[in-house]
Scaffold this motif. Structure first.
Motif, short mmCIF file in Angstrom:
data_model
loop_
_atom_site.label_atom_id
_atom_site.label_comp_id
_atom_site.label_asym_id
_atom_site.label_seq_id
_atom_site.Cartn_x
_atom_site.Cartn_y
_atom_site.Cartn_z
N TRP A 52 -5.55 30.92 25.02
CA TRP A 52 -6.35 30.47 26.00
C TRP A 52 -7.64 30.16 24.83
CZ3 TRP A 52 -5.70 27.62 30.32
CH2 TRP A 52 -4.28 27.39 30.46
N ALA A 58 -6.94 35.60 24.13
CA ALA A 58 -7.55 34.61 24.55
C ALA A 58 -9.24 34.62 23.63
CB ALA A 58 -8.78 34.45 25.94
N THR A 105 -10.48 34.33 35.17
CA THR A 105 -11.86 33.50 34.69
C THR A 105 -12.22 32.22 35.59
OG1 THR A 105 -13.21 32.83 32.73
CG2 THR A 105 -10.66 31.84 32.90
N ILE A 165 -5.47 33.16 34.17
CA ILE A 165 -4.92 32.77 32.62
C ILE A 165 -3.73 33.49 32.00
CG2 ILE A 165 -6.80 30.98 32.50
CD1 ILE A 165 -8.12 33.14 30.72
N TYR A 173 -10.44 23.54 18.88
CA TYR A 173 -10.20 23.08 20.17
C TYR A 173 -11.07 21.45 20.28
CZ TYR A 173 -12.41 27.26 21.72
OH TYR A 173 -12.78 28.74 22.51
N SER A 200 -12.84 32.58 23.94
CA SER A 200 -14.40 32.07 24.59
C SER A 200 -15.42 32.31 23.38
CB SER A 200 -14.81 32.53 25.44
OG SER A 200 -15.39 31.38 26.26
N TYR A 209 -14.89 24.09 29.58
CA TYR A 209 -13.17 23.85 29.90
C TYR A 209 -12.35 25.51 29.35
CZ TYR A 209 -12.05 22.65 25.65
OH TYR A 209 -12.39 21.67 23.90
N CYS A 210 -11.63 25.53 29.58
CA CYS A 210 -10.36 26.26 29.28
C CYS A 210 -9.20 25.42 28.98
CB CYS A 210 -9.94 27.65 30.26
SG CYS A 210 -10.92 29.16 29.71
N SER A 211 -8.46 25.95 27.73
CA SER A 211 -7.26 25.22 27.35
C SER A 211 -6.67 26.13 26.83
CB SER A 211 -7.48 23.77 26.09
OG SER A 211 -8.46 22.78 26.85
N CYS A 266 -11.47 28.77 25.24
CA CYS A 266 -12.10 28.70 26.03
C CYS A 266 -14.09 28.63 25.64
CB CYS A 266 -12.49 29.79 27.34
SG CYS A 266 -11.11 30.59 28.82
N TYR A 267 -14.70 27.31 26.84
CA TYR A 267 -15.96 27.41 26.79
C TYR A 267 -16.98 27.92 27.48
CZ TYR A 267 -16.29 23.79 23.06
OH TYR A 267 -16.01 23.23 21.31
N ARG A 274 -19.58 32.02 31.92
CA ARG A 274 -18.09 32.11 32.57
C ARG A 274 -18.48 33.67 32.52
NH1 ARG A 274 -13.88 30.20 31.74
NH2 ARG A 274 -14.54 27.55 31.42
#
Length: 552
Positions: free
Chosen positions: A489, A464, A525, A543, A426, A466, A475-477, A491-492, A512
């Motif tokens: 993916w 994904a 999302t 995503i 992250y 999270s 964010y999602c990266s 995510c937070y 989220r």
């Protein structure tokens, strides 16, 4: 030589007995031994009814006073009614319980409990064998003889204590008294003690089975970092600041007003609570905090699953006790997981295909990321997922893929994972991770040691993951391979609770959501915020599309 051995043995025995007596005396006065050693009140003993309730109070100034009554008659509920914060006093609820088959003609069974400073007989007459009787701390008991107890479903069979003016009872068949116990110098009602009782036998709790909706969709609400207190709690960094009540902001009521609105607007099929539900340092009774969040999902009949953060077990309950408590509640899918793994709460939840199908359409993995680093000298900060957890995840994933429930499902099978503490990846800032939606106001506080869970997720085709923990990151990266192929993916959720920190330039609490469209093999999302754009989705993004990770 023999005399010396005998003499030494006698001296050691006398010393051990003396130490034991001193410890027992101190525990009798001050409850110094861990609660696990005490005989805590079980939720239910088959065939038992409560025949009496009393309060034992002791003073720290009077070493002869005791908070323990005769153990042959009384059972103590191991919760100090002063939450161990009383300067001079401690107090404990004691109950007398007997088996129905052992009740004597002279025994009286409790049918009702009330708290107040006035005698309930002023509004209700004592009739026949049913009488209201007063006890300490404003307790009034309606008791009846064994012969009048024809309906055993109305007899009180269990007693517990909850704390806080906003406390609620989440267990079916239980009822909390409206008024707090009347105790001197308790420090106000916000953390006051409330009796809660169950009548009749315990209710059976059935675990829900999850299915994709008739429209082919399934929606997950991720709630991160509630940070609930015992009592309403005080807001930290509220944004916008409270304008009511002289600017005072009660953390938990404001948090739940937000979560309740999201639940009503979004109607999720599952809620995942991704850690730090309990704010340990402000929650000396963790049970009361757990019941507060569970009750809002139980009321709406929404299934929920929990994992733990680094603060949950800093209150009155261990991870094991917290999970046992949460697991026992209606609509809870929370599990302790395999006992041979590190951590508590390594498990998965299956979402079946629409209708009554037994085929799996989606698997949700939940893993315990523990708390603080076990090796601060080499890896400062936070703990990491252990090797046996990662091996369990890989083995479980491979077994599920080859099971009939997975292999017979003709559509794309989409999997996701939830953790509390972010993975080391992250905080990568190179081109391997591309911030796509949301913001990163604070540096990710990921563990210093990388145990390889991200790679395991990619290998097993999880789309994904999270997390929570860093409250203002939302964010999602997109994590990419060495050749630039999109892989995962990350995510937070963003922090949701006003009992945890905010700051960082007016951060607004948020949650989220993930929606799985099984018709298109698509994951979308978005976030919902507590203030500002409250009626709309923000940072909405697809995503996953066609079952593959995509760049936004």
């Amino acid at each position: 030589m023999t005399r010396r051995i005998v003499r030494t043995s006698i001296q050691l025995a006398v010393l051990l007995v003396t130490i034991l007596l001193i410890v027992l005396f101190l525990d009798n006065q001050f409850n110094v031994l861990p609660e696990a050693i005490h005989n805590a009140l079980p939720a239910h003993h088959p065939g038992l009814v409560i025949t009496d309730i009393t309060v034992a109070t002791c003073s720290t100034l009077n070493l002869l006073s005791s908070c323990k009554l005769d153990q042959n008659k009384w059972h103590r509920v191991e919760k100090d009614l002063y939450l161990s914060k009383g300067w001079l006093s401690h107090a404990f609820i004691h109950i007398e319980r007997k088996r129905e088959s052992e009740l004597k003609e002279t025994d009286r069974v409790i049918l009702d409990v009330r708290i107040g400073s006035l005698d309930p007989v002023t509004s209700e007459k004592n009739q026949g064998a049913e009488r209201w009787e007063s006890r300490q701390a404003g307790i009034w008991l309606k008791r009846t003889s064994k012969h009048r107890d024809a309906d055993k479903n109305i007899a009180v069979t269990a007693v517990d204590v909850l704390f806080g003016s906003d406390s609620v009872e989440a267990r079916p068949g239980w009822e909390r008294t409206p008024q707090a116990l009347i105790l001197p110098d308790v420090g106000g009602e916000n953390q006051g003690a409330y009796l809660t009782v169950r009548r009749g036998p315990p209710h059976e709790v059935e675990k829900p089975t999850l299915h994709v909706n008739s429209n082919g969709r399934f929606k997950i609400l991720q709630v991160a970092d509630l940070h609930l207190a015992t009592g309403p709690g005080l807001c930290r960094d509220p944004e916008p600041p409270s304008k009511d009540n002289g600017g005072k902001c009660d953390a938990d009521p404001r948090t739940f007003a937000f979560i309740n609105r999201v639940l009503d607007d979004e109607a999720p099929d599952l809620v995942v609570l991704s850690g730090d539900q309990v704010n340990g340092e402000t929650s000396p009774d963790a049970q009361s905090a757990v019941f507060k969040f569970a009750s809002i999902f139980i009321e709406r009949k929404i299934p929920f699953a929990t994992i733990f953060g680094n603060h949950d077990d800093e209150g009155s309950l261990s991870r094991e006790a917290l999970m046992q408590l949460t697991h026992s509640l209606p609509y809870s899918l929370s599990e302790s997981g395999p006992t041979n793994l590190d951590g508590i709460g390594n498990y998965y939840v299956e979402v079946h295909a629409r209708g009554q199908s037994s085929y799996s359409a989606l698997t949700i993995y939940l893993l315990d990321t523990h708390g603080y680093s076990p090796d601060e000298r080499q890896f400062r900060g936070y703990d990491w997922l252990k090797k046996n957890q990662i091996e369990w995840f890989k083995t479980t994933s491979q077994e599920l893929k080859t099971s009939p429930s997975h292999s017979h499902y003709t559509h794309h099978h989409m999997d996701m994972a939830f953790i509390h503490i972010p993975l080391p990846e992250y905080r990568n800032v190179d081109e391997m991770v591309i911030p796509a939606t949301g913001k990163q106001p604070e540096n990710p506080t990921a563990p210093g040691f990388n145990s390889g869970f991200r790679d395991a997720l990619v290998e097993e085709g999880v789309l994904a993951v999270s997390c929570g923990h860093d409250h203002v990151n939302d964010y999602c990266s997109l994590s990419k391979s060495a050749v630039g192929k999109p892989e995962l993916w990350m995510c937070y959720a963003g922090g949701s609770g006003f009992g945890g920190y905010g700051g960082y330039g007016g951060y607004v609490r948020r949650v989220r959501l993930f929606e799985f469209d099984m018709n298109e093999a698509r994951i979308t999302t978005w976030k919902r915020v507590e203030a500002g754009s409250v009626e709309r989705r923000i940072d909405e993004a697809i995503i996953v599309d066609g079952g593959s990770v995509v760049a936004v």
